[in-house]
Write an enzyme that holds these catalytic residues in place. Structure first.
Site, mmCIF file in Angstrom:
data_model
loop_
_atom_site.group_PDB
_atom_site.id
_atom_site.type_symbol
_atom_site.label_atom_id
_atom_site.label_comp_id
_atom_site.label_asym_id
_atom_site.label_seq_id
_atom_site.Cartn_x
_atom_site.Cartn_y
_atom_site.Cartn_z
ATOM 1 N N ASN A 6 0.851 -1.203 0.000
ATOM 2 C CA ASN A 6 0.000 0.000 0.000
ATOM 3 C C ASN A 6 0.881 1.247 0.000
ATOM 4 O O ASN A 6 1.954 1.277 0.627
ATOM 5 C CB ASN A 6 -1.018 0.008 1.146
ATOM 6 C CG ASN A 6 -0.439 -0.202 2.523
ATOM 7 O OD1 ASN A 6 0.573 -0.858 2.707
ATOM 8 N ND2 ASN A 6 -1.099 0.362 3.522
ATOM 9 N N CYS A 28 -4.120 0.692 -2.426
ATOM 10 C CA CYS A 28 -3.969 -0.527 -1.618
ATOM 11 C C CYS A 28 -2.925 -1.463 -2.227
ATOM 12 O O CYS A 28 -2.645 -1.421 -3.433
ATOM 13 C CB CYS A 28 -5.288 -1.282 -1.554
ATOM 14 S SG CYS A 28 -6.599 -0.430 -0.690
ATOM 15 N N GLU A 84 -3.194 -4.597 -2.929
ATOM 16 C CA GLU A 84 -3.738 -5.464 -3.985
ATOM 17 C C GLU A 84 -3.716 -4.759 -5.334
ATOM 18 O O GLU A 84 -3.323 -5.332 -6.356
ATOM 19 C CB GLU A 84 -5.191 -5.869 -3.663
ATOM 20 C CG GLU A 84 -5.350 -6.735 -2.433
ATOM 21 C CD GLU A 84 -5.605 -5.919 -1.165
ATOM 22 O OE1 GLU A 84 -5.011 -4.828 -1.004
ATOM 23 O OE2 GLU A 84 -6.385 -6.387 -0.325
HETATM 24 N N1 THU Z 1 -5.310 -1.506 2.637
HETATM 25 C C1 THU Z 1 -4.728 -2.343 1.749
HETATM 26 O O1 THU Z 1 -3.637 -2.090 1.231
HETATM 27 N N2 THU Z 1 -5.386 -3.490 1.433
HETATM 28 C C2 THU Z 1 -6.548 -3.907 2.015
HETATM 29 O O2 THU Z 1 -7.054 -4.978 1.691
HETATM 30 C C3 THU Z 1 -7.201 -3.065 3.026
HETATM 31 C C4 THU Z 1 -6.601 -1.731 3.238
HETATM 32 C C5 THU Z 1 -4.555 -0.290 3.052
HETATM 33 C C6 THU Z 1 -5.097 1.011 2.586
HETATM 34 C C7 THU Z 1 -4.515 1.956 3.621
HETATM 35 O O3 THU Z 1 -3.191 2.306 3.260
HETATM 36 C C8 THU Z 1 -4.447 1.117 4.901
HETATM 37 O O4 THU Z 1 -4.517 -0.231 4.456
HETATM 38 C C9 THU Z 1 -5.560 1.403 5.879
HETATM 39 O O5 THU Z 1 -6.796 1.354 5.262
#
Ligand code: THU
Length: 141
Positions: A48, A59, A61
């Site tokens: 992320n 994110c 993913e």
């Molecule tokens: N986040 C992800 O990278 N993947 C997920 O499946 C859920 C949330 C990140 C976004 C943000 O940087 C942090 O987690 C908090 O939401």
């Protein structure tokens, strides 16, 4: 498409853990790592990436999917993605990532969420987003 061997999942999870070390998450402190399995067996990491302007956050993913596309991934081809969070419970992918994954994975593509606790969650992409939006121009059938 086929089943993903447990040994492959182990490698994906190891890659996802490494990717979480490179997360840029000064706002949330949640360091997420992902690793996507390409049709040829390559593994593509993502983490992320946050921003002082919060809405610009990407994110782990989606970072992995976009990087895989840069490496040649075509729609519907991705086989699996492992997501690691340094939490006690596994995290489930956000709505934006579900939509993006639905375009680049087969509907039977698999998503596995692991964490620092014992629980593992696993879904198909169509479990996560049934009846996903797809865009067809008028006349395309
Ligand atoms: N986040 C992800 O990278 N993947 C997920 O499946 C859920 C949330 C990140 C976004 C943000 O940087 C942090 O987690 C908090 O939401």
């Amino acid at each position: 498409m086929g089943r993903i061997d447990e040994s492959v999942w182990e490698d994906l999870v190891a890659e996802a853990r490494v990717a979480s070390k490179n997360a840029y998450c000064p706002e949330s402190g949640l360091a997420v790592g992902a690793a996507l399995l390409m049709p040829d067996g390559r593994m593509v990491p993502g983490s992320n990436v946050e921003n002082a302007s919060f809405g610009l956050t990407n994110c782990a993913e989606r970072t992995a999917v976009f990087s895989a596309v840069t490496g040649g991934l075509k729609p519907g081809e991705a086989r699996a993605i492992a997501v690691y969070t340094p939490t006690l419970e596994p995290v489930s992918p956000c709505g934006a990532c579900r939509q993006v994954m639905s375009e680049f994975f087969s509907p039977r593509g698999r998503v596995r969420a692991v964490c620092d606790g014992p629980e593992i969650k696993e879904w198909t992409v169509s479990d996560l987003l049934p009846d996903a939006f797809t865009f067809r121009k008028a006349g395309d059938g």
